[in-house]
Design an enzyme around this catalytic site. Structure first.
Site, mmCIF file in Angstrom:
data_model
loop_
_atom_site.group_PDB
_atom_site.id
_atom_site.type_symbol
_atom_site.label_atom_id
_atom_site.label_comp_id
_atom_site.label_asym_id
_atom_site.label_seq_id
_atom_site.Cartn_x
_atom_site.Cartn_y
_atom_site.Cartn_z
ATOM 1 N N LYS A 147 7.840 -32.292 -11.856
ATOM 2 C CA LYS A 147 6.743 -32.672 -12.730
ATOM 3 C C LYS A 147 5.516 -31.799 -12.497
ATOM 4 O O LYS A 147 4.747 -31.524 -13.427
ATOM 5 C CB LYS A 147 6.402 -34.149 -12.540
ATOM 6 N N TYR A 150 8.909 -40.413 -5.747
ATOM 7 C CA TYR A 150 8.531 -39.898 -7.056
ATOM 8 C C TYR A 150 7.566 -38.723 -6.934
ATOM 9 O O TYR A 150 7.926 -37.579 -7.178
ATOM 10 C CB TYR A 150 7.916 -41.018 -7.921
ATOM 11 N N TYR A 198 4.958 -39.064 -14.950
ATOM 12 C CA TYR A 198 4.488 -40.219 -14.184
ATOM 13 C C TYR A 198 4.103 -39.707 -12.800
ATOM 14 O O TYR A 198 4.886 -39.025 -12.153
ATOM 15 C CB TYR A 198 5.571 -41.296 -14.076
ATOM 16 N N TYR A 237 8.997 -43.223 -24.659
ATOM 17 C CA TYR A 237 7.724 -42.630 -25.049
ATOM 18 C C TYR A 237 7.865 -41.646 -26.210
ATOM 19 O O TYR A 237 6.946 -41.495 -27.016
ATOM 20 C CB TYR A 237 7.077 -41.946 -23.850
ATOM 21 N N ALA A 265 14.337 -36.413 -21.035
ATOM 22 C CA ALA A 265 14.798 -36.917 -19.740
ATOM 23 C C ALA A 265 16.301 -36.703 -19.689
ATOM 24 O O ALA A 265 17.047 -37.291 -20.472
ATOM 25 C CB ALA A 265 14.461 -38.401 -19.580
#
Length: 397
Positions: free
Chosen positions: A248, A239, A229, A57, A144
């Site tokens: 996140k 996740y 995400y 991305y 990341a």
């Protein structure tokens, strides 16, 4: 040398320079075909900093900025240089290809190779911005990494991919053994949670923005976004409702802090939730190879499948540079709706319940997953002669 993929576990340990260049070219051609300047409702970016610019991305964001809007781009990445005997990383070759294409079109493109978590790189980036750009009006945060060294204390934090609260047993797919099987993941302890938040949360994004602002290189009304995400029910235990999910969530905290600390500049800071795709990061997460293989099957049948470049082109034109972009109650942008809508998720859930070792290749699109995995490293790309002798040494000039 003739370069063939060397796959070890969830990574490929080499990369193909010609294949990576072709992949970058394909993404550039896609962005050019979309006429993004006309699709955007407000004026696009002029000077862009992409933190994590070399793959996935982040790379798509740099391509969209430069070849969609004609922006000058400064990229930050941490990639391994090639030698006569060993290939560089895919990100190295992607960046070299981006530089070549940008130079051919007269676009400013500079890249710094080093640890984006460090204050040294931040200070070097600030110096470069002052010298070449003056200020930046878009800052993309797309890092990341499995570990981070705290620039204040020198302590090294390591991320962990574990559920939170209680253990979790689910299906997964072992790409090495071509095997669908159950996996049990033990819950993370508090130290593992805290370390994961330190690595993958919003602390470094916030630090970047504060240092850039204090140096006077953030323009009035600048925009910044960090990618995440969120997923749905099938991926939440590993996740969303897990160590990575808590990290996140810290991006939301950081976005609010950035807006507050830079309020004099009227900076907008948003987390952008994107769809699940094959990336070097997602390949390492238990459950995701199986889940992504299934969503590729469903979404390709529905005609809704998108890759990195399609997602990011849409983010720029419908969110970042739209007059009244839609956000949720946490001020996030959402580009994953074609995956996470109830109808599509119901189809994926039905396949998830049915899938076994015997029918995996019939019910899934693992061929598509594996194809995109190889693409990450410049392999299995149409138009590339993989029997040809190529020089692995490529620079960024």
């Amino acid at each position: 040398m003739v370069i063939k993929p060397k796959i070890r576990g969830f990574i490929c340990t080499n990369a193909h320079p010609v294949g990576c260049a072709k992949s970058v070219e394909n993404q550039i051609n896609y962005v050019k075909s979309q006429n993004v300047k006309a699709k955007a409702e407000i004026e696009g970016p002029k000077n862009v900093l992409v933190i994590g610019c070399s793959t996935g991305y982040g790379l798509a964001s740099r391509i969209t900025s430069a070849f969609g809007f004609g922006a000058k781009t400064l990229g930050i990445c941490f990639e391994k240089e090639p030698s006569e005997r060993k290939t560089g990383t895919a990100g190295w070759y992607n960046t070299a290809a981006f530089h070549e294409q940008a130079k051919a079109e007269g676009l400013y493109a500079e890249t710094m190779n080093g640890d984006a978590f460090s204050d040294e790189i931040k200070k070097a980036a600030i110096k470069k911005i002052k010298k070449d750009l003056g200020q930046v009006d878009l800052i993309i945060y797309s890092l990341a990494s499995p570990r981070r060294t705290d620039p204040d204390t020198g302590e090294v934090y390591k991320s962990t991919l574990k559920p939170v609260g209680q253990g979790y047993t689910t299906k997964t797919y072992d790409t090495d053994k071509d095997k669908v099987h159950d996996i049990t993941l033990e819950p993370a302890n508090q130290d593992e949670i805290d370390q994961t938040v330190k690595v993958m949360g919003g602390e470094d994004w916030e630090r970047w923005m504060v240092m850039l602002n204090e140096a006077g290189v953030v323009s009035e009304n600048a925009k910044t976004t960090a990618y995440t995400y969120i997923g749905k029910e099938l991926t939440w235990p590993i996740y969303g409702q897990a160590t990575i999910g808590l990290a996140k969530e810290d991006l939301d905290r950081a976005a609010t802090a950035i807006i507050d600390k830079l309020k004099g500049k009227n900076v907008s800071a948003n987390v952008s939730s994107l769809k699940a795709l094959v990336t070097q990061a997602s390949s390492a997460i238990p459950v995701m190879p199986l889940y992504i293989s299934l969503i590729y099957k469903v979404m390709k049948e529905e005609g809704t499948h998108e890759g990195c470049i399609e997602q990011i082109e849409g983010l720029f034109t419908s969110c970042l540079y739209a007059k009244a972009p839609a956000t949720d109650d946490m001020n996030r942008y959402h580009m994953e709706g074609k995956e996470t809508n109830d109808a599509t998720q119901a189809k994926i859930k039905a396949l998830w319940d049915k899938v076994t070792q015997d029918n995996f290749h019939e019910l899934s699109d693992y061929a598509g997953y594996h194809h995109e995995f190889l693409n990450l490293f410049g392999f299995d790309i149409q138009g590339v002669d993989y029997e040809a002798d190529v020089n692995p040494v490529v620079d960024w000039s």
